[in-house]
Design a protein around this motif. Structure first.
Motif, mmCIF file in Angstrom:
data_model
loop_
_atom_site.group_PDB
_atom_site.id
_atom_site.type_symbol
_atom_site.label_atom_id
_atom_site.label_comp_id
_atom_site.label_asym_id
_atom_site.label_seq_id
_atom_site.Cartn_x
_atom_site.Cartn_y
_atom_site.Cartn_z
ATOM 1 N N VAL A 160 0.825 -1.216 0.000
ATOM 2 C CA VAL A 160 0.000 0.000 0.000
ATOM 3 C C VAL A 160 0.857 1.264 0.000
ATOM 4 C CG1 VAL A 160 -1.879 -1.168 1.188
ATOM 5 C CG2 VAL A 160 -0.171 0.071 2.528
ATOM 6 N N LEU A 161 2.155 1.130 0.233
ATOM 7 C CA LEU A 161 3.040 2.287 0.322
ATOM 8 C C LEU A 161 3.584 2.690 -1.046
ATOM 9 C CD1 LEU A 161 5.184 1.307 3.446
ATOM 10 C CD2 LEU A 161 3.047 2.616 3.389
ATOM 11 N N SER A 162 3.838 3.980 -1.201
ATOM 12 C CA SER A 162 4.511 4.467 -2.398
ATOM 13 C C SER A 162 5.996 4.115 -2.313
ATOM 14 C CB SER A 162 4.352 5.982 -2.517
ATOM 15 O OG SER A 162 5.047 6.637 -1.458
ATOM 16 N N ASP A 163 6.698 4.289 -3.417
ATOM 17 C CA ASP A 163 8.134 4.001 -3.416
ATOM 18 C C ASP A 163 8.862 4.863 -2.387
ATOM 19 O OD1 ASP A 163 7.799 2.131 -5.394
ATOM 20 O OD2 ASP A 163 8.397 3.472 -7.031
ATOM 21 N N ARG A 164 8.492 6.144 -2.304
ATOM 22 C CA ARG A 164 9.139 7.038 -1.358
ATOM 23 C C ARG A 164 8.835 6.630 0.080
ATOM 24 N NH1 ARG A 164 13.607 10.099 -1.626
ATOM 25 N NH2 ARG A 164 13.319 12.269 -0.949
ATOM 26 N N GLU A 165 7.600 6.208 0.341
ATOM 27 C CA GLU A 165 7.229 5.764 1.684
ATOM 28 C C GLU A 165 8.000 4.505 2.067
ATOM 29 O OE1 GLU A 165 2.651 7.491 1.985
ATOM 30 O OE2 GLU A 165 3.043 5.516 1.095
ATOM 31 N N ALA B 273 2.038 9.074 7.768
ATOM 32 C CA ALA B 273 1.260 8.404 6.722
ATOM 33 C C ALA B 273 1.560 6.908 6.688
ATOM 34 C CB ALA B 273 1.569 9.036 5.360
ATOM 35 N N ILE B 274 2.841 6.550 6.880
ATOM 36 C CA ILE B 274 3.241 5.138 6.875
ATOM 37 C C ILE B 274 2.571 4.384 8.015
ATOM 38 C CG2 ILE B 274 5.205 3.590 7.288
ATOM 39 C CD1 ILE B 274 6.923 5.683 5.736
ATOM 40 N N LEU B 275 2.591 4.961 9.214
ATOM 41 C CA LEU B 275 1.970 4.303 10.369
ATOM 42 C C LEU B 275 0.473 4.100 10.123
ATOM 43 C CD1 LEU B 275 3.654 6.142 13.404
ATOM 44 C CD2 LEU B 275 4.378 4.065 12.239
#
Length: 216
Positions: free
Chosen positions: A153-158, A191-193
């Motif tokens: 669900v995370l973007s590459d940057r995340e 956002a990651i959490l």
């Protein structure tokens, strides 16, 4: 700015020893001491310290129970659990309960200062023997596959930020590594959490290791 700490241990001698160790760092101030978990929660409620340093075994409300209460009444206070016991059940419950670290009283005294500093900075700290046990438990192909599916669900940057969190970096260190401002890193971590449904950086770091994002 001083790092304000509430210290809880039912042994006066232990409290005195820990207080003396922390006093070696002029940037750390013990603002309250308690002999049981319930009193520790009240001190945290009153002083709102950066870190609560809790013994795991105390009369009445133990350290793990106090950590649960502190997370509700003062979510801005990081919790470090310290103990002479390193059984897997204690470590697992402490980490999954939202603790920012787990310290062994039998470890190097300098770990207390390192742990408090790391927790106050929004990071995490595990005594080396505990870290070894945790990382050993992270093995297994099924666990890795499950973790990799969760981080989809995370973007590459995340994912890049998550890997650096897993490497134990603070927000400031991540900002310098990625050449961005610290506020941007804080937004990414938040956002990651939320996306991963984890409680704090410790759980996010564990997931990063499980997914194979951490290479050093």
């Amino acid at each position: 700015m001083d790092v304000r700490v509430v210290l809880a241990d039912d042994e006066p001698v232990i409290r005195a020893g820990v207080r003396a160790i922390l006093a070696a760092d002029r940037g750390i101030e013990v603002v309250g001491e308690a002999a049981d978990g319930r009193a520790a929660v009240e001190l945290v409620r009153r002083h709102r310290p950066a870190v609560a340093l809790l013994d795991i075994r105390m009369p009445g409300l133990d350290g793990l129970g106090a950590a649960d209460e502190i997370r509700r009444v003062a979510p801005g206070t990081a919790v470090l659990i310290m103990t002479t016991f390193d059984e897997d059940a204690y470590v697992t419950r402490a980490l999954h309960g939202g603790a920012s670290g787990f310290l062994l009283k039998t470890g190097d005294p300098r770990e207390l200062i390192l742990g408090v500093r790391a927790a106050a900075d929004g990071g995490a700290y595990l005594s080396p023997p505990v870290a070894q046990r945790v990382l050993k438990q992270l093995g297994g192909q099924r666990r890795q596959i499950a973790a990799q599916q969760r981080i989809e669900v995370l973007s590459d940057r995340e994912r890049e930020v998550l890997a650096l969190v897993g490497a134990g970096m603070s927000n400031a260190e991540i900002a310098r590594t990625l050449h961005v401002v610290e506020g941007t890193v804080k937004a990414y971590v938040s956002a990651i959490l939320n996306r991963l449904g984890v409680k704090n950086r410790v759980q996010a770091a564990i997931l990063a290791h499980e997914a194979g994002l951490v290479t050093r």
